[in-house]
Structures are given as C-alpha cells and as structure tokens.
Design a protein around this motif. Structure first.
Motif, PDB file in Angstrom:
ATOM      1  N   THR A 164      -1.254   4.054   5.419  1.00 18.45           N
ATOM      2  CA  THR A 164      -1.401   3.817   3.981  1.00 18.45           C
ATOM      3  C   THR A 164      -2.627   4.520   3.387  1.00 18.45           C
ATOM      4  OG1 THR A 164      -2.565   1.777   4.470  1.00 18.45           O
ATOM      5  CG2 THR A 164      -0.200   1.578   4.026  1.00 18.45           C
ATOM      6  N   MET A 165      -3.207   5.423   4.140  1.00 19.26           N
ATOM      7  CA  MET A 165      -4.379   6.151   3.622  1.00 19.26           C
ATOM      8  C   MET A 165      -3.966   7.037   2.443  1.00 19.26           C
ATOM      9  SD  MET A 165      -7.516   6.886   3.810  1.00 19.26           S
ATOM     10  CE  MET A 165      -8.236   6.528   5.396  1.00 19.26           C
ATOM     11  N   THR A 166      -4.824   7.114   1.438  1.00 21.41           N
ATOM     12  CA  THR A 166      -4.599   8.046   0.321  1.00 21.41           C
ATOM     13  C   THR A 166      -5.928   8.722  -0.028  1.00 21.41           C
ATOM     14  OG1 THR A 166      -5.125   6.387  -1.343  1.00 21.41           O
ATOM     15  CG2 THR A 166      -2.789   6.621  -0.771  1.00 21.41           C
ATOM     16  N   THR A 167      -5.838   9.817  -0.744  1.00 22.16           N
ATOM     17  CA  THR A 167      -7.039  10.533  -1.180  1.00 22.16           C
ATOM     18  C   THR A 167      -7.916   9.597  -2.016  1.00 22.16           C
ATOM     19  OG1 THR A 167      -5.723  12.545  -1.234  1.00 22.16           O
ATOM     20  CG2 THR A 167      -7.804  12.608  -2.429  1.00 22.16           C
ATOM     21  N   GLU A 168      -7.261   8.786  -2.862  1.00 18.41           N
ATOM     22  CA  GLU A 168      -8.003   7.880  -3.742  1.00 18.41           C
ATOM     23  C   GLU A 168      -8.796   6.857  -2.921  1.00 18.41           C
ATOM     24  OE1 GLU A 168      -4.908   8.845  -4.073  1.00 18.41           O
ATOM     25  OE2 GLU A 168      -4.769   9.712  -6.066  1.00 18.41           O
ATOM     26  N   LYS A 169      -8.206   6.406  -1.810  1.00 17.49           N
ATOM     27  CA  LYS A 169      -8.909   5.414  -0.973  1.00 17.49           C
ATOM     28  C   LYS A 169     -10.175   6.017  -0.364  1.00 17.49           C
ATOM     29  CE  LYS A 169      -5.208   2.295   0.359  1.00 17.49           C
ATOM     30  NZ  LYS A 169      -4.278   1.915   1.429  1.00 17.49           N
ATOM     31  N   ILE A 170     -10.106   7.302  -0.022  1.00 16.19           N
ATOM     32  CA  ILE A 170     -11.284   7.966   0.548  1.00 16.19           C
ATOM     33  C   ILE A 170     -12.393   7.987  -0.503  1.00 16.19           C
ATOM     34  CG2 ILE A 170     -12.212  10.141   1.459  1.00 16.19           C
ATOM     35  CD1 ILE A 170      -9.347  10.768   2.398  1.00 16.19           C
ATOM     36  N   VAL A 171     -12.003   8.380  -1.717  1.00 20.21           N
ATOM     37  CA  VAL A 171     -12.988   8.436  -2.800  1.00 20.21           C
ATOM     38  C   VAL A 171     -13.575   7.041  -3.039  1.00 20.21           C
ATOM     39  CG1 VAL A 171     -13.326   9.029  -5.233  1.00 20.21           C
ATOM     40  CG2 VAL A 171     -11.861  10.458  -3.812  1.00 20.21           C
ATOM     41  N   GLU A 172     -12.718   6.018  -2.992  1.00 22.04           N
ATOM     42  CA  GLU A 172     -13.209   4.632  -3.161  1.00 22.04           C
ATOM     43  C   GLU A 172     -14.231   4.277  -2.080  1.00 22.04           C
ATOM     44  OE1 GLU A 172      -9.894   1.902  -3.239  1.00 22.04           O
ATOM     45  OE2 GLU A 172      -9.161   2.908  -5.042  1.00 22.04           O
ATOM     46  N   ARG A 173     -13.924   4.654  -0.835  1.00 18.02           N
ATOM     47  CA  ARG A 173     -14.857   4.362   0.271  1.00 18.02           C
ATOM     48  C   ARG A 173     -16.207   4.998   0.002  1.00 18.02           C
ATOM     49  NH1 ARG A 173     -12.257   5.409   6.306  1.00 18.02           N
ATOM     50  NH2 ARG A 173     -10.326   4.335   5.963  1.00 18.02           N
ATOM     51  N   ALA A 222      -0.068  17.411  -3.106  1.00 19.98           N
ATOM     52  CA  ALA A 222      -1.436  17.855  -3.356  1.00 19.98           C
ATOM     53  C   ALA A 222      -2.153  18.130  -2.033  1.00 19.98           C
ATOM     54  CB  ALA A 222      -2.174  16.773  -4.132  1.00 19.98           C
ATOM     55  N   PHE A 223      -1.956  17.257  -1.060  1.00 23.22           N
ATOM     56  CA  PHE A 223      -2.645  17.337   0.248  1.00 23.22           C
ATOM     57  C   PHE A 223      -4.140  17.546   0.022  1.00 23.22           C
ATOM     58  CE2 PHE A 223       1.750  18.072   1.157  1.00 23.22           C
ATOM     59  CZ  PHE A 223       1.960  17.315   2.297  1.00 23.22           C
ATOM     60  N   ASP A 224      -4.690  16.718  -0.853  1.00 19.58           N
ATOM     61  CA  ASP A 224      -6.103  16.814  -1.202  1.00 19.58           C
ATOM     62  C   ASP A 224      -6.930  16.029  -0.187  1.00 19.58           C
ATOM     63  OD1 ASP A 224      -8.321  17.394  -2.689  1.00 19.58           O
ATOM     64  OD2 ASP A 224      -7.987  15.838  -4.206  1.00 19.58           O
ATOM     65  N   LEU A 225      -8.071  16.548   0.210  1.00 22.42           N
ATOM     66  CA  LEU A 225      -8.939  15.942   1.228  1.00 22.42           C
ATOM     67  C   LEU A 225      -8.092  15.571   2.447  1.00 22.42           C
ATOM     68  CD1 LEU A 225     -11.139  13.503  -0.891  1.00 22.42           C
ATOM     69  CD2 LEU A 225     -11.846  15.665   0.094  1.00 22.42           C
ATOM     70  N   PHE A 226      -7.390  16.523   2.964  1.00 21.27           N
ATOM     71  CA  PHE A 226      -6.431  16.336   4.060  1.00 21.27           C
ATOM     72  C   PHE A 226      -6.879  15.211   5.018  1.00 21.27           C
ATOM     73  CE2 PHE A 226      -4.171  17.376   7.931  1.00 21.27           C
ATOM     74  CZ  PHE A 226      -2.905  17.617   7.423  1.00 21.27           C
ATOM     75  N   HIS A 227      -6.037  14.182   5.142  1.00 21.83           N
ATOM     76  CA  HIS A 227      -6.458  12.980   5.866  1.00 21.83           C
ATOM     77  C   HIS A 227      -5.398  12.490   6.859  1.00 21.83           C
ATOM     78  CE1 HIS A 227      -3.814  10.854   3.115  1.00 21.83           C
ATOM     79  NE2 HIS A 227      -4.488  11.326   2.078  1.00 21.83           N
ATOM     80  N   VAL A 228      -5.726  11.390   7.556  1.00 18.69           N
ATOM     81  CA  VAL A 228      -4.817  10.847   8.585  1.00 18.69           C
ATOM     82  C   VAL A 228      -3.428  10.487   8.049  1.00 18.69           C
ATOM     83  CG1 VAL A 228      -6.334  10.032  10.408  1.00 18.69           C
ATOM     84  CG2 VAL A 228      -6.089   8.660   8.374  1.00 18.69           C
ATOM     85  N   GLY A 229      -3.354  10.060   6.791  1.00 22.24           N
ATOM     86  CA  GLY A 229      -2.055   9.736   6.185  1.00 22.24           C
ATOM     87  C   GLY A 229      -1.186  10.991   6.117  1.00 22.24           C
ATOM     88  N   HIS A 230      -1.790  12.097   5.678  1.00 26.06           N
ATOM     89  CA  HIS A 230      -1.065  13.369   5.634  1.00 26.06           C
ATOM     90  C   HIS A 230      -0.626  13.773   7.040  1.00 26.06           C
ATOM     91  CE1 HIS A 230      -3.580  14.260   1.819  1.00 26.06           C
ATOM     92  NE2 HIS A 230      -2.352  13.981   1.443  1.00 26.06           N
ATOM     93  N   LEU A 231      -1.561  13.627   7.979  1.00 23.85           N
ATOM     94  CA  LEU A 231      -1.290  14.047   9.362  1.00 23.85           C
ATOM     95  C   LEU A 231      -0.099  13.284   9.935  1.00 23.85           C
ATOM     96  CD1 LEU A 231      -2.437  15.847  11.630  1.00 23.85           C
ATOM     97  CD2 LEU A 231      -3.800  13.912  12.367  1.00 23.85           C
ATOM     98  N   ASP A 232      -0.094  11.947   9.774  1.00 26.56           N
ATOM     99  CA  ASP A 232       1.023  11.136  10.283  1.00 26.56           C
ATOM    100  C   ASP A 232       2.329  11.502   9.580  1.00 26.56           C
ATOM    101  OD1 ASP A 232      -0.431   9.813  12.166  1.00 26.56           O
ATOM    102  OD2 ASP A 232      -0.868   8.069  10.924  1.00 26.56           O
ATOM    103  N   PHE A 233       2.235  11.765   8.285  1.00 24.66           N
ATOM    104  CA  PHE A 233       3.429  12.142   7.518  1.00 24.66           C
ATOM    105  C   PHE A 233       3.988  13.480   8.030  1.00 24.66           C
ATOM    106  CE2 PHE A 233       4.811  14.907   3.942  1.00 24.66           C
ATOM    107  CZ  PHE A 233       6.042  14.313   3.692  1.00 24.66           C
TER     108      PHE A 233
END
Ligand code: CTP
Ligand code: C5P
Length: 370
Positions: A325-334, A209-220
């Motif tokens: 361990t960052m995920t899109t869901e964690k961003i939304v939770e924050r 999905a690469f939704d809300l592209f974040h540091v987890g995606h970047l490291d991956f």
C-alpha cells in the motif's frame, strides 16, 4: 594469463544505507558490477544508520527489497556492518569493495572504508552528480516545482533566476550538495538492457507517474511482469502528472523517473512521455498483449475519463493487487512528519563533509608543497 586466472570469478562488494534508493545509487552499483562478475551488496540495519547518521526514511525490510530489485545486484547481505572490514569481504568471498568518490564517516568521524583502503581492497567509482536523498527531501519540504521539465514553462522559471535546488544553501556538502542532474543519451543507454522483444514475446504495458520509485512500484512491476515476457513502462510527463496529482508533484522529473524505472530488474523498456490514455494506436504500435494497473485510484481527467477504457474494451486489461500500500504521497508524509530530524541530519552530515573535504584538500596541498 593462465586458464585459472581467466576463469576466476571476481566478486565485488558494495555497502550502504540505500535509503530512498534512487538512480544515483543504481548508477554506482552499475559501475561496481562492471568491475567484476558478481555484485554483492551489504545494506545496513535501521539501528546502525540511526546511530551513525540519523533515522532512515525507509525501514530495513523496504531497503533490502529495493536493492534486490536493482538489475545489477546479484545478492543482498542484510544487516551489513557500518564499517567495512576485511572479515566481511572474506566472509562473502569478495575480492574488493567499491564506493562512490564521496566520503562516508561513522558517528565519530572515522572513514568507514579506511580498513579496506589500507589493505588495497578498495576501488572508487564516480558519484552521480545532481541527485541525492538530501536534495529530494528538500524538494518535498519546500514544495518547489523548479525541477519540472516542461519546455517553455521550465525556461520561464530559469529565466526568473530561481535556483533548481529545493533547499537551504547555508551548508552545501562538496559531495552531496548537488547541482542539477544532466540527463544524457549515454546514461539511458547504460541503464537500458538494449533488447527488443522476441517475436513470440507477450508484451505487458503499464503506465503511470512512478514518482520516487518505491517498494509499491517494485511489487507491482514484479506482478505485472508475470503476465508476459517483456515489460514496457509508459511514463507520464511532468505537466500531466502535475495535472492529476497537483501540488509540486512529480517530485522527480521525467528524466530522473526514466532512470529510476530502467534500473528495475523487471523492466525491459520505458516510453518517455507516454500518453495519458492507453490508445488503440499505442497497443498496436508496441504489440501490447496485456495492460495492467494496480489497486491505486485511477488518475481521472476532470473526474470522468478512464485512461484504460480502450484496453478494457479490447479485453486486454488486468487489475493487479501488489499487496503493497505504499504510495509516493505516503513517502512525502513520512518526510514531513520527521522534518526536524531530517533537517538536523542533513545539516550535520553536510558540515562533517565540508570539514573532511577541507582537511583532504589541505593535506593534498601540503603534499604538493613538500
Ligand atoms: N551514490 C552515488 N551517487 C549518488 C548517491 C549515492 O554514487 N548521487 C553512491 C555512494 O557513493 C555509495 C552508494 O551510492 O557508494 C550508497 O550510498 P549511501 O550509503 O546510501 O549514502 P548516500 O546516498 O550517499 O547518502 P545520503 O542518503 O545521506 O545522501
Ligand atoms: O501512482 P503511480 O502512477 O506511480 O503508479 C504506477 C502503477 O503502480 C499503477 O498501476 C499503480 O496502481 C501501481 N501501484 C501499485 N501498488 C502500489 C503503488 C503503485 O500497484 N503500492
């Protein structure tokens, strides 16, 4: 032009919060880089941002890393001051500073670029319309789905007359109170590196999905890229992502996700609307050498289907541990956890911008009349 002038390296300075960095930020950095040879980006600390605008969503370490991951950035200055001074430009050997054509103010309402503007060491690029942190936060808080791009259904939503904006309209900044982002082929061309793989290049394929592209995606993606020479990212369509993530996911539609991923320095190519399962045909078509996936749960269709069954059978599958361990869901939770603070921050910012815009328009009218 003398030889000396011709050879002089033009160093461009940009600075900002770069909180929830999106393709609007990336596009401003792309335009800034085009004005010189080297692009140096100053990123503010959490403390500075909190003081002037309200708490950021991402920590300074996360924000520094995200800006470093953007392909037009040559260097990042951590903890750059909120107000841009001539001392800062000189310290990093920068000729001038570049910012979008919106206004940034300190907590006391002072234009943070007044000093460099007065010294004629300031250039402006156009802000990317239709994308802002404020709007993304609105989509998360109100759980709207109107940003989806899915053909018939999208048309039906628009026909019903609902707005595509996921937030309250009471205070709309003339700069950030954005309308819809309009994707064009030109924008994709500008973001793409336009290079095909070389005949001997080992092609790495990843999908998601690469939704809300974040540091987890970047490291991956950094890890995935190390398994070959050319990285292709397959992006699932909005209905596919919604089917396995539910709620109002994806928060960013396919057009938005394409640009966010293309702005990443490890990515060479993007498949816009990749099949959910990696097929033999896809592997053959793109001459894929290896398919990678991170440690996140596999999106399963009805809980039984493994989208990587084919590459696994072909001996082409690698599991990657990004260590993040960052995920899109964690961003939304924050965001949801800090919703009151964000809502206050956004309405304060928009009010300040409306006042500044009105003052600017009035001053221009007076100038004309005089
Ligand atoms: N920018 C842009 N287009 C956007 C959003 C930001 O060109 N849609 C530019 C800004 O004009 C600025 C740079 O990105 O030059 C960094 O912006 P930043 O300081 O992070 O603030 P904003 O993203 O504008 O603020 P906010 O998070 O409050 O939306
Ligand atoms: O969840 P999404 O589809 O956006 O993930 C895209 C890819 O990034 C997947 O391979 C996933 O495992 C990987 N990823 C990761 N580490 C994270 C977040 C995502 O390796 N923290």
């Amino acid at each position: 032009m003398s030889d000396n002038e011709e050879k002089k390296e033009i160093r461009v300075w940009c600075d900002g919060c770069y909180d929830m960095v999106h393709f609007g930020h990336a596009n401003s950095l792309r335009q800034a880089k085009a004005l010189g040879h080297k692009l140096i980006v100053g990123v503010h600390t959490d403390e500075e941002i909190k003081k002037h605008k309200g708490p950021p969503v991402f920590t300074q370490e996360e924000r520094y890393k995200m800006v470093r991951g953007i392909k037009w950035v040559d260097d990042v200055v951590e903890g750059a001051p909120y107000v841009t001074t001539l001392e800062t430009l000189d310290k990093y050997n920068c000729d001038f500073c570049v910012h979008g054509d919106d206004i940034t103010m300190t907590a006391d309402g002072v234009d943070t670029y007044q000093i460099v503007k007065d010294a004629d060491r300031y250039k402006e690029v156009s802000r990317t319309e239709g994308i802002s942190t404020t709007d993304l936060v609105g989509r998360m808080l109100l759980l709207t789905k109107n940003h989806f791009r899915q053909g018939e259904k999208e048309y039906a939503i628009e026909k019903e007359g609902s707005s595509n904006l996921g937030q309250d309209h009471s205070a709309r900044s003339p700069w950030t109170g954005c309308s819809q982002f309009l994707p064009t082929t030109q924008k994709i061309i500008q973001f793409s590196d336009g290079k095909s793989p070389k005949p001997d290049d080992k092609i790495v394929y990843v999908a998601g999905a690469f939704d809300l592209f974040h540091v987890g995606h970047l490291d991956f993606l950094e890890q995935a890229r190390k398994h070959g020479d050319y990285l292709i990212v397959g992006l699932h369509t909005d209905p596919v992502v919604n089917k396995y993530k539910g709620s109002n996911y994806p928060i960013m539609n396919i057009h938005e996700r394409v640009l966010s991923v293309l702005a990443c320095k490890y990515v060479n190519e993007v498949v816009i609307g990749a099949p959910y399962s990696v097929t033999e045909e896809l592997v053959r078509h793109f001459k894929v050498g290896v398919v990678c996936h991170g440690q996140t749960e596999l999106p399963m269709e009805n809980g039984v289907h493994d989208p990587y069954a084919v590459p696994k059978m072909m001996g082409k599958f690698i599991s990657i541990d990004s260590g993040n361990t960052m995920t899109t869901e964690k961003i939304v939770e924050r965001i949801i956890k800090h919703r009151i603070e964000f809502e206050e921050r956004n309405s304060k910012k928009e009010k300040k911008e409306i006042e500044a815009y009105e003052a600017m328009t009035k001053a221009k009218q007076n100038e004309k009349a005089g």
